[in-house]
Enzyme design. Structure first.
Site, PDB file in Angstrom:
ATOM      1  N   GLY A  30      32.139  49.134  40.616  1.00 37.45           N
ATOM      2  CA  GLY A  30      31.732  47.830  40.556  1.00 37.45           C
ATOM      3  C   GLY A  30      32.096  47.139  39.339  1.00 37.45           C
ATOM      4  N   LYS A  56      36.033  48.902  47.756  1.00 40.15           N
ATOM      5  CA  LYS A  56      35.630  47.801  48.865  1.00 40.15           C
ATOM      6  C   LYS A  56      36.856  47.765  49.845  1.00 40.15           C
ATOM      7  CE  LYS A  56      36.613  44.148  45.713  1.00 40.15           C
ATOM      8  NZ  LYS A  56      35.943  42.868  45.095  1.00 40.15           N
ATOM      9  N   ARG A  63      34.914  43.577  34.137  1.00 36.55           N
ATOM     10  CA  ARG A  63      33.862  42.597  33.915  1.00 36.55           C
ATOM     11  C   ARG A  63      32.502  43.451  34.523  1.00 36.55           C
ATOM     12  NH1 ARG A  63      31.671  43.339  38.234  1.00 36.55           N
ATOM     13  NH2 ARG A  63      32.577  42.753  40.136  1.00 36.55           N
ATOM     14  N   ASP A  71      36.025  38.223  39.874  1.00 35.90           N
ATOM     15  CA  ASP A  71      36.555  38.971  39.136  1.00 35.90           C
ATOM     16  C   ASP A  71      37.872  38.418  38.390  1.00 35.90           C
ATOM     17  OD1 ASP A  71      34.536  40.499  40.505  1.00 35.90           O
ATOM     18  OD2 ASP A  71      35.945  41.713  41.668  1.00 35.90           O
ATOM     19  N   SER A  98      35.411  46.135  38.573  1.00 32.69           N
ATOM     20  CA  SER A  98      36.553  45.503  38.683  1.00 32.69           C
ATOM     21  C   SER A  98      37.840  46.098  38.065  1.00 32.69           C
ATOM     22  CB  SER A  98      36.245  43.857  38.223  1.00 32.69           C
ATOM     23  OG  SER A  98      35.492  42.990  39.210  1.00 32.69           O
ATOM     24  N   SER A  99      37.791  47.454  38.463  1.00 36.18           N
ATOM     25  CA  SER A  99      39.247  48.042  37.817  1.00 36.18           C
ATOM     26  C   SER A  99      40.284  47.605  38.717  1.00 36.18           C
ATOM     27  CB  SER A  99      38.970  49.677  37.881  1.00 36.18           C
ATOM     28  OG  SER A  99      38.770  49.972  39.373  1.00 36.18           O
ATOM     29  N   GLU A 124      25.316  37.907  42.924  1.00 34.78           N
ATOM     30  CA  GLU A 124      25.954  39.003  43.581  1.00 34.78           C
ATOM     31  C   GLU A 124      26.584  38.658  44.957  1.00 34.78           C
ATOM     32  OE1 GLU A 124      27.038  42.156  42.535  1.00 34.78           O
ATOM     33  OE2 GLU A 124      26.194  41.439  40.704  1.00 34.78           O
ATOM     34  N   HIS A 125      27.602  38.853  45.203  1.00 32.61           N
ATOM     35  CA  HIS A 125      28.316  38.655  46.573  1.00 32.61           C
ATOM     36  C   HIS A 125      28.028  37.048  47.052  1.00 32.61           C
ATOM     37  CE1 HIS A 125      29.262  42.674  47.988  1.00 32.61           C
ATOM     38  NE2 HIS A 125      28.198  42.817  46.877  1.00 32.61           N
TER      39      HIS A 125
END
EC number: 2.7.1.157
Length: 421
Positions: free
Chosen positions: A132, A223, A32, A179, A134-135, A38-39
């Site tokens: 960034g 992360k 995605r 995500d 979302s793998s 964001e956050h």
């Protein structure tokens, strides 16, 4: 989808070569990109992502043993084998297979099962790792869907998203649910407004004449490998508690910034004013936080902070709260503009996305020099090639459909020139 069909055929051949058998079924979960918001999902606020065509595929064969065997088409990720009934996830080592184990464990615990059948799984992904997009969450979602299918159970997409969001925290990150939600709830041709408590997704029709370009800054950030992500989550948690205490609310059980707004019953704009009054821009140290809340340092560390943030010495509560409340407002403004579709729609959306990046850079400090440079290059490309309006946030840029090729070529030339010469 001829490309996907070719990948499945190749995955089938590699599975046969690896395990000496044919997979019984395949699962897929997309990555995605977040357009704006964001956050703020782990603070309880709505976000506005869309799925991308890059994905994670898994070929699966249930077996009669109790052994889980995982393999990856990428040679950088080594094989892994364990008992399906003794799932251990090492939070200190965010290895690729641990994300699969998160999804498996989440489904296992949801149904209260102690005995799981074994399976052979071959994973193939084309989402750039740590970029960034979302793998890791796509892998968790795939694993959850694999386990559900092997068990012969049924869950709604919403239930799956909520379970996978919760189970990814087994890896140690205190993330929200964006995500996993968009991976399960995405639909072709639309972005989604993802709202939480309860989880729901609403279509957001984007400008028909605009093309979104995902530009990779080439800087990787896992992360789960550092405490930086969790520090931001804890800063927001602490800000929520101090704001609640300031407004004479019962702060003990407050975990998210949206809870403070809900308890006060005021607007996001008013929450920004409360933040100005209640918090100071200078960083807080643990001792000051303890004085504000009337708790001991031991209580702060063991009852509020996550394990990997207990030794942090500086917390920027004012900046994080300001970003969250202003970003939450931008998400709602973005959706409103998309619904009303004024003539200057792209310009208005561009202004919101630019504000979002500046807030991420200055208030949330989740950008980096390479990304800031990429944003500057994107804006330069728009101006020098006569584009309608510049839109940049994280890795997402947007230009008018008719100018896509010129913009993309200019962006590549400028970024490569800066990066390698």
């Amino acid at each position: 989808m001829p490309v996907l069909y070719d990948r499945l055929l190749k995955l089938k051949e590699m599975f046969n070569s690896k395990f000496g058998s044919i997979p019984k079924f395949y699962v897929r979960a997309p990555g995605r990109v977040n357009i704006i918001g964001e956050h703020i999902d782990y603070c309880g606020y709505s976000v506005l992502p869309m799925a991308i065509e890059q994905d994670v595929l898994i070929a699966v064969e249930p077996v009669k043993t109790y052994t889980l065997q995982l393999a990856n088409t990428n040679p950088l990720y080594p094989d892994f084998s364990t008992s399906a009934n003794n799932i251990q996830i090492d939070k200190t080592k965010p290895l690729w297979h641990n994300y699969f184990l998160c999804g498996l464990k989440g489904i296992q615990e949801h149904f209260g099962l102690s005995n799981l059948t074994g399976m052979n799984c071959l994973v193939d992904g084309n989402i750039p790792p740590s970029s960034g997009l979302s793998s890791s969450s796509a892998l968790v979602c795939c694993a959850g869907l694999v386990t559900l299918t092997v068990l012969g159970r049924n869950l709604s997409k919403v239930e799956l998203a909520e379970i996978c969001a919760k189970s990814e925290r087994y890896i140690g990150t205190e993330g929200g649910g964006m995500d996993q939600s968009i991976s399960f709830l995405a639909e072709e041709g639309t972005a989604k407004l993802i709202e939480f408590s309860p989880l729901r997704a609403t279509d957001v029709k984007l400008p028909s004449g605009a093309v979104f370009v995902i530009a990779n800054s080439c800087v990787e950030m896992n992360k789960a490998a550092t405490s930086q992500f969790n520090i931001r989550v804890m800063e927001c948690r602490l800000a929520a508690k101090l704001l609640a205490k300031y407004k004479n609310l019962q702060w003990d059980n407050v975990l998210r910034l949206d809870e403070v707004q809900a308890k006060l019953g005021i607007s996001l704009e008013e929450m920004l004013l409360v933040t100005e009054d209640a918090l100071h821009p200078e960083p807080y140290n643990p001792e000051e936080i303890c004085r504000c809340l009337g708790i001991s340092l031991e209580e702060l560390r063991t009852q509020i902070l996550s394990p990997n943030t207990q030794d942090v010495l500086i917390f920027k509560l004012y900046q994080r709260a300001k970003h969250v409340y202003s970003e939450a407002a931008r998400v709602l403004q973005f959706k409103k503009i998309c619904e009303e579709a004024p003539e200057n729609m792209v310009q208005l959306l561009g202004e919101l996305m630019n504000q979002s990046h500046m807030s991420c850079r200055d208030m949330y400090e989740c950008s980096c020099p390479e990304l800031d440079q990429l944003v500057d290059i994107c804006r330069y490309c728009f101006f020098t090639n006569g584009m309608f309006m510049e839109l940049c946030v994280q890795q997402v840029c947007c230009c008018h459909f008719s100018n896509t090729y010129v913009y993309f070529l200019s962006l590549c030339q400028q970024f490569l020139a800066v990066k390698y010469f």
